[in-house]
Enzyme design. Structure first.
Site, short mmCIF file in Angstrom:
data_model
loop_
_atom_site.label_atom_id
_atom_site.label_comp_id
_atom_site.label_asym_id
_atom_site.label_seq_id
_atom_site.Cartn_x
_atom_site.Cartn_y
_atom_site.Cartn_z
N GLN A 295 51.00 -28.92 50.68
CA GLN A 295 52.34 -28.44 50.34
C GLN A 295 52.52 -27.00 50.80
O GLN A 295 51.64 -26.15 50.63
CB GLN A 295 52.58 -28.55 48.83
CG GLN A 295 52.81 -29.98 48.36
CD GLN A 295 54.19 -30.51 48.73
OE1 GLN A 295 55.00 -29.82 49.34
NE2 GLN A 295 54.46 -31.74 48.35
N TYR A 324 51.35 -43.07 50.03
CA TYR A 324 51.59 -41.96 50.95
C TYR A 324 50.94 -40.71 50.34
O TYR A 324 51.57 -39.68 50.14
CB TYR A 324 53.08 -41.73 51.19
CG TYR A 324 53.85 -42.96 51.59
CD1 TYR A 324 53.90 -43.39 52.92
CD2 TYR A 324 54.53 -43.72 50.64
CE1 TYR A 324 54.60 -44.53 53.28
CE2 TYR A 324 55.22 -44.87 51.00
CZ TYR A 324 55.26 -45.26 52.31
OH TYR A 324 55.95 -46.39 52.66
N GLU A 345 46.85 -43.76 52.34
CA GLU A 345 47.35 -42.80 53.33
C GLU A 345 47.00 -43.29 54.74
O GLU A 345 45.86 -43.68 55.00
CB GLU A 345 46.74 -41.42 53.08
CG GLU A 345 46.99 -40.40 54.16
CD GLU A 345 48.47 -40.16 54.43
OE1 GLU A 345 48.85 -40.15 55.62
OE2 GLU A 345 49.25 -40.00 53.47
N ASP A 393 55.46 -41.03 47.57
CA ASP A 393 55.84 -39.75 48.19
C ASP A 393 55.92 -39.97 49.70
O ASP A 393 55.10 -39.45 50.47
CB ASP A 393 54.82 -38.67 47.84
CG ASP A 393 55.28 -37.27 48.26
OD1 ASP A 393 56.40 -37.15 48.81
OD2 ASP A 393 54.53 -36.30 48.04
N CYS A 420 61.56 -36.29 50.08
CA CYS A 420 61.95 -35.09 50.83
C CYS A 420 63.26 -35.32 51.58
O CYS A 420 63.71 -34.46 52.34
CB CYS A 420 60.85 -34.68 51.80
SG CYS A 420 60.42 -35.95 53.01
#
Length: 464
Positions: A295, A324, A345, A393, A420
């Site tokens: 992040q 994710y 992932e 996510d 996002c």
């Protein structure tokens, strides 16, 4: 038919390169201001409601045009200190001309708009956007391309729809340490007249500089060069940089000799210090390497994760999928309470970084699965692995419909969704609603002050 003809007529009245005056009425999703010229819609970046502007038309479509600010005739009271900043002043920071409280207001408006129009939810209550503690100098990672201007090596950002570099002396979003390192590096490089990469001729050495910093004010430097090998001269210059700035704990040279827009090369060679720098979130120590996903705004990320976890009814002793997962940041936090976490992932290096971090922190109840979420989720189900809930996510494109179908098939009571991109989040909320689920809670989080980007955390529950 008459409206279409009228729009075409107004359209013909405008030409590219025309200079016109316009008043801005609103900010739309994506962050651009919208005004009307003789009833024809014109979008203007870096503009604010109540701005009275002189703009240059840069493109014209059937139903709208776009223009760039040439002059601010009358500034909106929401502009910072009423200064007449224009598009070029804050290149890459498309909300930086706004007072921070106004940035939050318009970000909330943008989320409300897509939830209402795309998700079809007109009555959902959206609380105020969670403000960022740091509104400047919050980025712990920055990548800037090299270029040459007036016989001087510069760094900055690519101008809109071009590969021409707009020089930035001090990036208002970058960490102060990152800015300090880039400034010092440019001085060293200019004194030694190192060549800069030219993508047209494919000649020159310097391509990009990447700086990663942490909360302990430590830095990793990654110099990306157009070469298949490291020269002693480049190494000496980077060692000189380290002598001048003691906060640098790691230096890499990334070899990228391909004709590509990809920044980082396939070979990253450590020439000084540690392989990684460390960051601490919720008492978990994470390793950050040149290619690690992490992040950008760590302080705000901690708050976002706390909100997401609080949305679950109860995670104690539950089997949870972190979909994710990246390096598994939130998955490892959840693992402190959960019975088991499956972190899925697709980027192999991220999964490997996560496994390493979990091992070093003694977290044994998280399993990293490298693969596509839509495929690996099915495998878990087919292998009769218990799944109580999922935290998503995803990237900006959102979820695959097959994933939403699988959630419904599993009859999960709830899922938490970090997004996002509010547009794809709203789209997916609508798809969930068609499967018998409802958006129960929604919190917008400002991860990127001075930009129009906004993140959302949603609790999606099965209807009773």
């Amino acid at each position: 038919m008459m409206r279409s003809s009228t729009l075409k007529l107004r359209n013909k009245m405008l030409k590219v390169s025309d200079i016109i005056q316009i008043k801005i009425d609103k900010i739309v999703f994506g962050g651009e201001g919208l005004g009307y010229y003789n009833g024809f819609a014109v979008f203007v970046p870096m503009s604010i409601p109540e701005d009275e502007l002189e703009i240059e038309i840069i493109s014209i479509k059937k139903t709208y045009a776009r223009g760039l600010i040439k002059n601010i005739i009358k500034a909106s009271p929401e502009r910072i200190d009423n200064h007449k900043f224009t598009f070029e002043d804050f290149y890459g920071c498309d909300f930086a001309m706004l007072k921070y409280e106004s940035q939050l207001k318009y970000k909330r408006f943008m989320v409300e708009e897509v939830i209402r129009k795309i998700a079809g939810l007109s009555d959902i209550e959206i609380s105020d956007v969670l403000a960022s503690e740091d509104i400047y100098n919050y980025r712990n990672k920055i990548i800037e391309p090299f270029s040459v201007y007036a016989n001087k090596i510069i760094t900055g950002f690519f101008k809109r729809k071009s590969h021409e570099v707009f020089e930035v002396d001090e990036n208002i979003l970058n960490s102060k340490l990152g800015n300090k390192i880039i400034k010092e590096l440019k001085e060293i490089l200019n004194k030694n007249k190192i060549s800069v990469y030219d993508e047209n001729t494919h000649k020159g050495i310097l391509r990009n500089i990447m700086i990663r910093t942490n909360s302990n004010n430590e830095a990793m430097v990654v110099l990306i060069i157009n070469s298949n090998k490291i020269t002693e001269n480049i190494k000496k210059l980077l060692f000189k940089l380290r002598e001048n700035i003691e906060e640098i704990k790691s230096i890499y040279i990334s070899l990228n000799s391909k004709k590509t827009n990809t920044v980082i090369g396939e070979k990253n060679i450590l020439i000084y210090g540690e392989k990684s720098i460390k960051e601490n979130i919720n008492r978990i120590e994470f390793h950050i390497s040149p290619t690690s996903f992490f992040q950008i705004n760590v302080k705000q990320a901690k708050r976002l994760y706390d909100i997401a976890i609080s949305f679950f009814d109860n995670i104690d002793n539950k089997y949870i999928v972190d979909a994710y997962s990246g390096t598994g940041t939130i998955g490892m936090i959840i693992a402190k309470k959960a019975k088991k976490v499956y972190a899925i992932e697709i980027v192999k290096s991220a999964s490997e970084d996560g496994e390493k971090t979990a091992k070093e922190n003694g977290i044994e109840n998280i399993e990293f699965i490298n693969g596509a979420v839509e495929k690996e989720l099915v495998k878990l189900v087919n292998n009769n692995q218990k799944i109580d809930t999922i935290i998503f996510d995803p990237p900006r494109k959102g979820l695959e419909t097959s994933i939403i179908d699988k959630v419904a098939e599993l009859n999960l009571k709830e899922v938490v969704y970090i997004s996002c991109n509010p547009s794809t989040f709203a789209r997916d909320v609508k798809l969930f609603s068609e499967k018998g689920y409802v958006l129960k809670k929604l919190q917008a989080v400002d991860m990127f002050p001075q930009t129009s980007h906004i993140e959302c955390v949603g609790l999606i529950e099965r209807k009773i």
